[in-house]
Design a protein around this motif. Structure first.
Motif, PDB file in Angstrom:
ATOM      1  N   LEU A   4       0.806  -1.223   0.000  1.00 39.22           N
ATOM      2  CA  LEU A   4       0.000   0.000   0.000  1.00 39.22           C
ATOM      3  C   LEU A   4       0.831   1.261   0.000  1.00 39.22           C
ATOM      4  CD1 LEU A   4      -2.974  -0.451   2.469  1.00 39.22           C
ATOM      5  CD2 LEU A   4      -3.061   0.043   0.031  1.00 39.22           C
ATOM      6  N   TYR A   8       0.273   4.392  -2.404  1.00 38.87           N
ATOM      7  CA  TYR A   8      -0.118   5.725  -1.917  1.00 38.87           C
ATOM      8  C   TYR A   8       1.101   6.479  -1.385  1.00 38.87           C
ATOM      9  CZ  TYR A   8      -4.920   4.167  -2.421  1.00 38.87           C
ATOM     10  OH  TYR A   8      -6.108   3.706  -2.923  1.00 38.87           O
ATOM     11  N   ARG A 122      -6.041  -0.952 -10.660  1.00 36.76           N
ATOM     12  CA  ARG A 122      -5.909   0.505 -10.603  1.00 36.76           C
ATOM     13  C   ARG A 122      -5.171   1.105 -11.811  1.00 36.76           C
ATOM     14  NH1 ARG A 122      -7.103   2.136  -5.460  1.00 36.76           N
ATOM     15  NH2 ARG A 122      -7.756   4.060  -6.482  1.00 36.76           N
TER      16      ARG A 122
ATOM     17  N   HIS B 352     -11.895   8.843  -1.783  1.00 32.44           N
ATOM     18  CA  HIS B 352     -12.707   8.282  -2.862  1.00 32.44           C
ATOM     19  C   HIS B 352     -12.995   6.795  -2.589  1.00 32.44           C
ATOM     20  CE1 HIS B 352     -13.853   6.960  -6.894  1.00 32.44           C
ATOM     21  NE2 HIS B 352     -14.050   8.235  -7.197  1.00 32.44           N
ATOM     22  N   HIS B 354     -13.049   4.234  -4.373  1.00 25.86           N
ATOM     23  CA  HIS B 354     -12.077   3.329  -4.988  1.00 25.86           C
ATOM     24  C   HIS B 354     -10.867   3.108  -4.099  1.00 25.86           C
ATOM     25  CE1 HIS B 354     -12.003   2.393  -9.520  1.00 25.86           C
ATOM     26  NE2 HIS B 354     -12.951   1.768  -8.876  1.00 25.86           N
ATOM     27  N   ASP B 355     -10.417   4.211  -3.512  1.00 26.86           N
ATOM     28  CA  ASP B 355      -9.251   4.120  -2.628  1.00 26.86           C
ATOM     29  C   ASP B 355      -9.603   3.336  -1.371  1.00 26.86           C
ATOM     30  OD1 ASP B 355      -7.439   5.672  -4.265  1.00 26.86           O
ATOM     31  OD2 ASP B 355      -8.647   7.401  -3.742  1.00 26.86           O
ATOM     32  N   SER B 358      -9.601  -0.348  -2.360  1.00 25.59           N
ATOM     33  CA  SER B 358      -8.248  -0.859  -2.608  1.00 25.59           C
ATOM     34  C   SER B 358      -7.519  -1.138  -1.300  1.00 25.59           C
ATOM     35  CB  SER B 358      -7.424   0.175  -3.378  1.00 25.59           C
ATOM     36  OG  SER B 358      -7.368  -0.132  -4.730  1.00 25.59           O
ATOM     37  N   ILE B 359      -7.653  -0.218  -0.359  1.00 27.96           N
ATOM     38  CA  ILE B 359      -6.941  -0.361   0.914  1.00 27.96           C
ATOM     39  C   ILE B 359      -7.566  -1.493   1.734  1.00 27.96           C
ATOM     40  CG2 ILE B 359      -6.346   0.806   3.085  1.00 27.96           C
ATOM     41  CD1 ILE B 359      -6.257   3.431   1.346  1.00 27.96           C
ATOM     42  N   VAL B 362      -6.369  -4.950   0.589  1.00 30.89           N
ATOM     43  CA  VAL B 362      -5.078  -5.382   1.124  1.00 30.89           C
ATOM     44  C   VAL B 362      -5.246  -5.953   2.534  1.00 30.89           C
ATOM     45  CG1 VAL B 362      -2.752  -4.585   1.739  1.00 30.89           C
ATOM     46  CG2 VAL B 362      -3.836  -3.750  -0.338  1.00 30.89           C
ATOM     47  N   GLY B 370     -18.212   2.328  -6.227  1.00 32.03           N
ATOM     48  CA  GLY B 370     -18.661   2.787  -7.539  1.00 32.03           C
ATOM     49  C   GLY B 370     -20.087   3.269  -7.487  1.00 32.03           C
ATOM     50  N   PRO B 384     -20.680  10.996  -6.720  1.00 31.97           N
ATOM     51  CA  PRO B 384     -20.276  10.268  -7.919  1.00 31.97           C
ATOM     52  C   PRO B 384     -20.206   8.759  -7.665  1.00 31.97           C
ATOM     53  CG  PRO B 384     -18.394  11.426  -6.959  1.00 31.97           C
ATOM     54  CD  PRO B 384     -19.595  11.826  -6.165  1.00 31.97           C
ATOM     55  N   VAL B 413      -3.795   6.026   6.094  1.00 31.26           N
ATOM     56  CA  VAL B 413      -3.084   6.204   4.819  1.00 31.26           C
ATOM     57  C   VAL B 413      -3.286   7.626   4.295  1.00 31.26           C
ATOM     58  CG1 VAL B 413      -3.009   5.497   2.383  1.00 31.26           C
ATOM     59  CG2 VAL B 413      -3.180   3.757   4.188  1.00 31.26           C
ATOM     60  N   PHE B 414      -4.498   8.146   4.477  1.00 30.29           N
ATOM     61  CA  PHE B 414      -4.800   9.471   3.932  1.00 30.29           C
ATOM     62  C   PHE B 414      -4.598  10.606   4.935  1.00 30.29           C
ATOM     63  CE2 PHE B 414      -6.452   7.009   0.558  1.00 30.29           C
ATOM     64  CZ  PHE B 414      -6.405   7.837  -0.551  1.00 30.29           C
ATOM     65  N   ALA B 415      -4.074  10.251   6.122  1.00 28.99           N
ATOM     66  CA  ALA B 415      -3.913  11.276   7.172  1.00 28.99           C
ATOM     67  C   ALA B 415      -2.959  12.377   6.715  1.00 28.99           C
ATOM     68  CB  ALA B 415      -3.397  10.640   8.445  1.00 28.99           C
TER      69      ALA B 415
END
Lengths: 146, 415
Positions: A4, A8, A122, B352, B354-355, B358-359, B362, B370, B384, B413-415
């Motif tokens: 990951l 990212y 992706r 999003h 999708h993200d 994906s995460i 894992v 979607g 969307p 992850v997005f922090a």
């Protein structure tokens, strides 16, 4: 195991949160819309050309972190390049994200997208803006990635 | 918070029956939360399909030998099981198709386009439909000059029932609605809607793709004219679906596909159709699929649909509470689990979908992201896309906890 952190990366997250050239171009002479109907992602790419050279580029739309950051970094990478050079860069980029990098050094900053190759689903996200750019250069108004 | 002991089913025992739940994904035990897209299959169904091919594969209704008789008996037995499962009056009211989508297309074409609809007629649908209950009616609209109307939705995710007061007119010939939204989980009052349709002299078509697998469904109680669902969302194989219609409606309806089996006699240039339901089953049917679906019905009956529904209600309640503790979690749809199924669409801050997916992948967690084949509904919600977790008989509160932990990882992850 899929990594990951490789996907990212800091730079990618930064571009997704603060996309560069994220605006329309009022004086654009080429535009194209790219859609991924599976996930609803959609970007419009605007080009201002001088002959074959991309003098200015902007984009608008919505998408995931990968598609948005890819669009953002693409605009930086192709500004000032000719259409042929931009398409060549797209070929190198596509090789990178599909795990077959032939000339990774040609990609510069775009090399941060190498992690995408571990997430085949992706690849479409990473390449949506590039396909849209290509459509704009070829004066096709819209593309759809199934 | 809901305690984990409230579950009324022995989920551990159920899980033993599903071979796929033993596998790992990215090194972690699989948490499968995408049953609204397709369900997993118990060993009993897998064995029934394998058994058909290993022991008695032959064409149904044709072969004059033992294998063919066995195949026909099992195939027709599956029809009887399905008919009983939805409380049809007779197995003749059940035709096998490949999917909900084919069933809805067959109705739009066979009853609508080639059958009863005329220019100027109206169809009342809703904004909540899956694409498979939108697009077939667009064909009718475009080819026949029939007008479509769509009942709206409240911000909570309920159909605006008052819209029916104005939208159903004497020109209305079809009222179509999903029994359970594949995005919001909203359970719509189909019985009431069917009643309103009939009062206006219209028929009622129900998309039951998300209801028949998850709750008791009684077509006679609903009073609908047609009802469509898929086998693969209810523990059965892919490629098998059901078209239910009352005898009267099925007799009024023209077949979508011509070919073998669906005819009584054929001459050069003309043919007479077979009786219902066979006139809707042109070509060699999906025999293994139907037989597998019959076994899936047995499996669900073995648990009891009341218990399936209660299990999903408890799990949904638990999940809505557990997930609302995750920073940035925004769930769509009703809070009241009495009026919603085990489907939770959500967003997480500005990440999003999708993200998110994906995460979570894992982490071994499978969810959908979607527009869920419901773009008009996404437009109504003004998003969307969403992420979606959906539950079934084999899901546990521990898996909900893993989802919540996974979402916290997404935030990291997005922090």
């Amino acid at each position: 195991m899929a990594d990951l952190k490789a996907l990212y990366q800091e730079v990618i997250l930064d571009h997704s949160k603060n996309p560069r050239n994220f605006h329309s171009l009022p004086d654009a002479d080429r535009t194209a819309v790219g859609r991924n109907p599976l996930c609803g992602d959609q970007f419009t790419v605007y080009l201002r050309m001088d002959g074959d050279t991309i003098v200015d580029i902007g984009f608008e739309g919505q998408g995931c972190a990968i598609s948005k950051s890819s669009a953002s970094m693409m605009t930086q990478a192709v500004k000032g390049k000719t259409g042929v050079e931009a398409e060549g860069l797209f070929d190198r980029f596509h090789e990178l994200v599909t795990g077959k990098p032939a000339e990774p050094e040609a990609l510069g900053k775009l090399a941060v997208f190498s992690g995408v190759s571990e997430f085949p689903i992706r690849v479409k996200c990473a390449s949506l803006a590039w396909h849209t750019l290509k459509a704009a250069l070829e004066a096709k108004g819209a593309i759809s990635m199934e | 918070m809901a305690t984990k002991t409230e579950l009324l089913m022995d989920v551990g025992k159920v899980r033993e029956d599903f071979p796929i739940l033993k596998r790992t994904v990215h090194g972690k035990p699989l948490v499968y939360l995408d049953s609204a897209a397709t369900s997993q299959k118990p060993r009993q169904v897998i064995d029934a399909v394998s058994d058909f091919f290993s022991r008695y594969n032959a064409n149904v209704h044709r072969a004059i030998y033992e294998l063919g008789e066995e195949a026909t008996r099992e195939y027709e037995g599956a029809r009887e099981k399905v008919a009983g499962f939805i409380h049809a009056r007779s197995p003749n009211e059940v035709a096998f198709t490949k999917s909900t989508t084919e069933s809805l297309n067959a109705i739009a074409y066979g009853w609508g386009l080639k059958g009863k609809l005329r220019e100027g007629d109206e169809i009342v649908s809703t904004v909540m439909e899956h694409h498979s209950n939108h697009v077939p009616w667009f064909f009718v609209q475009d080819l026949k000059g029939v007008k479509l109307k769509w009942v709206g939705m409240t911000d909570d995710g309920l159909l605006k029932m008052e819209d029916y007061d104005t939208m159903i007119t004497k020109r209305t010939k079809v009222v179509t609605v999903t029994q359970c939204s594949n995005v919001l989980g909203t359970i719509n009052p189909v019985q009431e809607i069917a009643k309103r349709a009939h009062e206006a002299g219209a028929i009622c078509v129900v998309d039951a793709a998300q209801s028949v697998p998850h709750m008791p469904v009684d077509v006679q109680k609903i009073g609908c004219d047609f009802l469509a669902f898929s086998g693969h969302k209810m523990l059965g194989p892919t490629g098998i679906g059901v078209l239910y219609g009352t005898e009267e409606r099925l007799n009024e309806m023209e077949p979508l596909m011509g070919g073998g089996e669906m005819v009584r006699e054929v001459h050069l240039g003309s043919a007479k159709w077979n009786d219902i339901p066979f006139k809707f089953e042109g070509g060699t049917p999906n025999m293994a699929g139907a037989i597998g679906l019959g076994v899936a019905v047995d499996y669900l009956d073995g648990i009891g649909m009341d218990r399936v529904r209660r299990h999903e209600k408890e799990l949904t309640k638990y999940a809505l509470e557990a997930l609302s503790d995750v920073k940035g979690f925004h769930g769509f749809g009703l809070d009241d689990v009495e009026r919603r199924g085990g489907v939770i669409s959500f967003t997480l801050g500005d990440v999003h979908p999708h993200d998110i997916a994906s995460i979570l992948d894992v982490e071994g967690i499978a969810i959908r992201s979607g527009h869920h084949c419901a773009q008009p509904l996404m437009e109504r919600l003004n998003v969307p896309a969403t992420a979606r977790a959906s539950f079934y008989v084999y899901n546990t509160p521990e898996e909900v906890d893993r989802l919540a932990a996974g979402l916290r990882k997404v935030l990291d992850v997005f922090a």
